[in-house]
Design a protein around this motif. Structure first.
Motif, mmCIF file in Angstrom:
data_model
loop_
_atom_site.group_PDB
_atom_site.id
_atom_site.type_symbol
_atom_site.label_atom_id
_atom_site.label_comp_id
_atom_site.label_asym_id
_atom_site.label_seq_id
_atom_site.Cartn_x
_atom_site.Cartn_y
_atom_site.Cartn_z
ATOM 1 N N ARG A 1 0.824 -1.217 0.000
ATOM 2 C CA ARG A 1 0.000 0.000 0.000
ATOM 3 C C ARG A 1 0.854 1.261 0.000
ATOM 4 N NH1 ARG A 1 -2.581 -1.380 4.160
ATOM 5 N NH2 ARG A 1 -1.481 -0.123 5.710
ATOM 6 N N ASN A 2 2.032 1.181 0.597
ATOM 7 C CA ASN A 2 2.919 2.348 0.684
ATOM 8 C C ASN A 2 3.979 2.375 -0.416
ATOM 9 O OD1 ASN A 2 2.446 3.963 3.446
ATOM 10 N ND2 ASN A 2 1.957 1.801 3.774
ATOM 11 N N GLY A 3 3.806 1.548 -1.431
ATOM 12 C CA GLY A 3 4.726 1.557 -2.561
ATOM 13 C C GLY A 3 6.107 1.023 -2.253
ATOM 14 N N LEU A 4 6.224 0.157 -1.241
ATOM 15 C CA LEU A 4 7.532 -0.336 -0.808
ATOM 16 C C LEU A 4 7.750 -1.811 -1.115
ATOM 17 C CD1 LEU A 4 7.749 1.490 2.642
ATOM 18 C CD2 LEU A 4 9.015 2.043 0.550
ATOM 19 N N ASN A 5 6.794 -2.453 -1.761
ATOM 20 C CA ASN A 5 6.968 -3.853 -2.134
ATOM 21 C C ASN A 5 7.595 -3.917 -3.521
ATOM 22 O OD1 ASN A 5 6.926 -6.584 -2.426
ATOM 23 N ND2 ASN A 5 4.713 -6.830 -2.252
#
Length: 387
Positions: free
Chosen positions: A201-205
């Motif tokens: 969701r936070n663009g960190l995957n």
């Protein structure tokens, strides 16, 4: 032999050992060497109560490359940052009469614990509590912040990470640790889905995100390997075995996992191995340094990076060679000890006082130093009244 001479000799031994290893054929390509990564252990927990937004923010401002939240679950399935799910020692819960009946005894990873546990509280209830210093006898200066900070959610930590990255002009990494994952899965509150969802969701995957997910267990890291594109970190201890191995009747121990064969197995699902620092720089029964082990070169031969834990400035946490007095709370030669760890070729270091690790990294001049809000600064160590 003086302490300085002994330390120099140990560093020479390590360099020779590393040189010999480099001449031998490797089982896997060694990791690309970049600047040693400084992980703010539970934030800047040497200066603020651990796992608070204030501790994480200070760690970043002191130059840490990563902030490290340990993750546990609330009763309503929200991931929050606490070192343990038992919160009697890190919050003021005992001062809340409305929660007196929540005190209980549980068995966590084979150990019986009595106290208050996050899984028995909703997030709204936890937010009424305030953090306090976990080891006040060693860090009495931190107690001035008791009662001032909330228990943060993982999302709040990620929001802080994003804000500080913009403000400081460099990407602040995050290294979440899943605490007691088998236990939480067994009570119907698995940590991993919420962790994956939050990172996504936070663009960190993504593979180029500064994210390193840790665990002392193996099964959940293997599962996460299929869900995350980020780095994974296998934590290992000097004693014992992964709790999921114990539960499954697997006889392997952490000691088995840091053999050359064991390290090659870790490399099939993780990018980092994180041992206790004494597994690299062992001590004798007098707490004095002996010869370095081959763990670092063995891990590099397997294609793993190495990030030992935990650099702490107080005498009680240092080998006798680096202690300044018999006062356990007084600071010893923590910079010297850090420099010796760096001489072993480690790729990162967990530090309660991250500015110390940043300073030692710059002092060694082995790799380019990263910019920080207070470049090369080391906060003056607290001195006791007796010193």
């Amino acid at each position: 032999m003086t302490v300085r001479a002994r330390v120099t000799a140990l560093a020479v031994v390590a360099a020779v050992a590393l040189g010999l290893v480099s001449q031998a054929p490797l089982a896997a390509a060694p990791p690309t060497q970049t600047a040693v990564e400084v992980f703010g252990h539970r934030g800047a927990s040497g200066y603020r109560p651990e796992h608070t937004l204030a501790a994480y923010e200070l760690a970043a401002r002191l130059g840490a490359d990563h902030i490290e939240p340990d993750l546990v679950s609330t009763r309503d399935g929200v991931l929050v940052a606490r070192h343990e799910n038992e919160i009697g020692g890190t919050t003021d819960v005992a001062e809340h009469p409305e929660f007196a009946d929540r005190r209980t005894t549980k068995v966590i990873d084979g150990k019986q614990l009595t106290g208050w546990f996050t899984e028995d509280f909703t997030l709204a209830e936890l937010k009424t509590l305030r953090a306090k210093e976990r080891i006040p006898d060693i860090r009495p200066h931190n107690t001035i912040y008791d009662g001032r900070f909330e228990v943060p959610t993982f999302q709040e930590v990620l929001d802080l990470r994003a804000r500080l990255s913009r403000e400081l002009g460099r990407e602040i990494g995050v290294a979440p640790e899943t605490k007691h994952p088998s236990y939480f899965a067994a009570i119907g509150l698995p940590l991993e889905p919420g962790l994956v969802n939050a990172l996504t969701r936070n663009g960190l995957n993504r593979s180029n995100a500064r994210v390193a997910v840790q665990s002392f267990e193996v099964g959940n890291l293997r599962w996460l390997r299929g869900e995350l594109r980020t780095d994974l970190v296998q934590l290992v201890s000097k004693e014992g075995a992964p709790p999921d191995f114990v539960e499954a009747g697997d006889p392997r121990t952490y000691a088995d996992m840091v053999t050359p064969e064991g390290l090659r197995e870790i490399a099939t699902y993780a990018q980092w191995v994180s041992p206790e620092s004494s597994m690299i720089l062992p001590v004798d029964d007098q707490n004095r340094l002996t010869d370095p082990t081959s763990l670092v070169p063995d891990a590099h031969a397997a294609g793993l990076r190495v990030v030992p834990y935990t650099l702490r400035a107080e005498n009680t946490f240092l080998p006798a060679d680096f202690q300044s007095s018999r006062n356990p709370a007084e600071w010893g030669d923590v910079v010297g000890y850090c420099e010796l760890l760096l001489a072993q070729g480690v790729d990162g270091i967990f530090a309660d006082q991250p500015d110390v690790a940043v300073h030692a990294r710059e002092e060694t001049a082995a790799v380019p130093a990263r910019s920080a809000s207070v470049p090369g600064a080391v906060i003056a160590p607290p001195r006791s009244a007796a010193s």
